[in-house]
Design a protein around this motif. Structure first.
Motif, short mmCIF file in Angstrom:
data_model
loop_
_atom_site.label_atom_id
_atom_site.label_comp_id
_atom_site.label_asym_id
_atom_site.label_seq_id
_atom_site.Cartn_x
_atom_site.Cartn_y
_atom_site.Cartn_z
N LYS A 1 16.57 49.10 93.96
CA LYS A 1 17.61 48.87 92.96
C LYS A 1 18.91 48.48 93.65
N ARG A 2 19.36 47.29 93.33
CA ARG A 2 20.60 46.78 93.93
C ARG A 2 21.13 45.65 93.05
N LYS A 3 22.41 45.65 92.78
CA LYS A 3 23.00 44.58 91.99
C LYS A 3 22.97 43.29 92.81
N LEU A 4 22.35 42.25 92.25
CA LEU A 4 22.21 40.98 92.97
C LEU A 4 23.03 39.90 92.27
N PRO A 5 23.52 38.91 93.02
CA PRO A 5 24.39 37.87 92.46
C PRO A 5 23.61 36.75 91.76
N ILE A 6 22.76 37.13 90.82
CA ILE A 6 22.02 36.15 90.03
C ILE A 6 22.10 36.55 88.56
N LYS A 7 22.00 35.57 87.69
CA LYS A 7 22.05 35.83 86.25
C LYS A 7 20.66 35.90 85.63
N GLY A 8 19.69 35.26 86.28
CA GLY A 8 18.35 35.20 85.69
C GLY A 8 17.35 36.05 86.44
N ALA A 9 16.16 36.12 85.86
CA ALA A 9 15.04 36.84 86.48
C ALA A 9 13.95 35.85 86.82
N VAL A 10 13.29 36.08 87.96
CA VAL A 10 12.17 35.22 88.36
C VAL A 10 11.02 36.13 88.79
N LEU B 1 9.11 40.43 91.81
CA LEU B 1 10.04 40.26 90.69
C LEU B 1 11.46 40.43 91.21
N VAL B 2 12.30 39.43 90.95
CA VAL B 2 13.70 39.46 91.38
C VAL B 2 14.58 39.31 90.15
N THR B 3 15.46 40.28 89.93
CA THR B 3 16.35 40.28 88.77
C THR B 3 17.77 40.62 89.23
N PRO B 4 18.73 40.54 88.32
CA PRO B 4 20.10 40.93 88.70
C PRO B 4 20.21 42.41 89.10
N HIS B 5 19.18 43.19 88.81
CA HIS B 5 19.24 44.63 89.08
C HIS B 5 18.47 45.04 90.33
N GLY B 6 17.81 44.08 90.99
CA GLY B 6 17.09 44.41 92.21
C GLY B 6 15.77 43.69 92.34
N VAL B 7 14.91 44.23 93.19
CA VAL B 7 13.63 43.59 93.52
C VAL B 7 12.50 44.60 93.35
N ARG B 8 11.40 44.11 92.77
CA ARG B 8 10.19 44.93 92.68
C ARG B 8 9.01 44.13 93.22
N ILE B 9 8.21 44.78 94.07
CA ILE B 9 6.98 44.14 94.53
C ILE B 9 5.81 45.04 94.15
N VAL B 10 4.69 44.40 93.87
CA VAL B 10 3.48 45.12 93.46
C VAL B 10 2.38 44.80 94.46
N TYR B 11 1.73 45.86 94.93
CA TYR B 11 0.76 45.72 96.01
C TYR B 11 -0.44 46.63 95.73
N GLN B 12 -1.64 46.14 96.07
CA GLN B 12 -2.83 46.96 95.85
C GLN B 12 -2.96 48.00 96.96
N ALA B 13 -2.72 49.26 96.61
CA ALA B 13 -2.83 50.34 97.58
C ALA B 13 -4.29 50.68 97.86
N GLN B 14 -5.13 50.60 96.81
CA GLN B 14 -6.53 50.97 96.99
C GLN B 14 -7.34 50.45 95.80
N GLY B 15 -8.62 50.15 96.06
CA GLY B 15 -9.55 49.83 94.99
C GLY B 15 -10.36 51.07 94.65
N ALA B 16 -10.80 51.15 93.41
CA ALA B 16 -11.60 52.30 92.99
C ALA B 16 -12.97 52.28 93.65
N ASP B 17 -13.60 53.45 93.68
CA ASP B 17 -14.97 53.55 94.20
C ASP B 17 -15.88 52.66 93.35
N ARG B 18 -16.45 51.64 93.98
CA ARG B 18 -17.19 50.63 93.24
C ARG B 18 -18.44 51.18 92.57
N SER B 19 -19.23 51.97 93.30
CA SER B 19 -20.49 52.47 92.74
C SER B 19 -20.24 53.40 91.56
#
Length: 225
Positions: free
Chosen positions: A90-99, A164-182
């Motif tokens: 969470k950090r105020k960023l100098p942008i008006k839009g979200a990408v 995700l980059v917005t005026p309020h900060g940055v969020r990244i999403v990453y796969q920490a683990q996959g479920a047990d397949r069987s």
């Protein structure tokens, strides 16, 4: 006989309740240890855990306010569920839009704001394929050139899912683990055995998100005409 049957049924319910409580306690403890190995990374932190749900961490890292939350995604039919890690700086960023940049979009990403963003942008040719870009401002009003090295680095990892980059900060999403397949294929249960986040992984994700914030701030003002 009738009273004996009632007593047995009552006893059976008590046994079931005790088993449920025991299993819930074990499950809560197993999930509660998700962050154990990486807590030393944070200057300060607070863990919250509701019932048997996964814990959520809020704290400070390198002077930034951060939020790290696990999320189970079992929305895609016939696909082994994933335990995603949502890392927010969470950090105020100098942008008006979200990408929002989303890899391998399947229209089941309920955690992503991509569907609510009205503009679909054409990604630069050098960016990883299978990356969808959604925004609420034209490309000329967004710091795409600043994001370029971060996008290439982050999405080079096949487990990277979203930035995700917005005026309020940055969020990244990453796969920490996959479920047990069987277990999932047979019982349709999303089981993540011995799920623990390594210090190396969490530090890497936090550093990437922090660096995106720092570079966007350093890059100047965007979309504020």
């Amino acid at each position: 006989m009738h009273s004996t049957g009632i007593a047995l049924a009552f006893l059976f319910l008590i046994v079931l309740a005790l088993m449920y409580l025991r299993n819930s306690k074990v499950l809560r403890a197993e999930r509660g240890g998700l962050f154990d190995a990486c807590l030393a990374l944070f200057e300060q932190h607070r863990l919250t855990q509701d019932g048997v749900s996964w814990p959520v961490l809020a704290g400070s890292y390198d002077g930034y306010e951060v939020h790290v939350a696990p999320l189970v995604d079992d929305a895609a039919f016939r696909k082994v569920p994933s335990l995603w890690l949502l890392v927010t700086v969470k950090r105020k960023l100098p942008i008006k839009g979200a990408v929002d940049l989303l890899a391998r979009a399947q229209n089941t990403e309920f955690y992503s704001p991509a569907d609510s963003l009205p503009l679909r942008l054409v990604p630069p040719e050098e960016w990883p394929s299978q990356t969808t870009i959604k925004a609420d401002k034209p490309a000329t009003e967004l710091p795409l050139s600043v994001l370029d090295p971060h996008v290439k680095q982050f999405f080079a990892d096949p487990r990277a899912k979203e930035m995700l980059v917005t005026p309020h900060g940055v969020r990244i999403v990453y796969q920490a683990q996959g479920a047990d397949r069987s277990e999932y294929l047979v019982l349709r249960r999303a089981v993540f055995r011995e799920a623990r986040l390594s210090t190396t992984l969490v530090e890497s994700l936090l550093d990437q998100a922090v660096q995106v914030c720092a570079d966007v701030i350093r890059g100047g003002v965007y979309g504020q005409t």
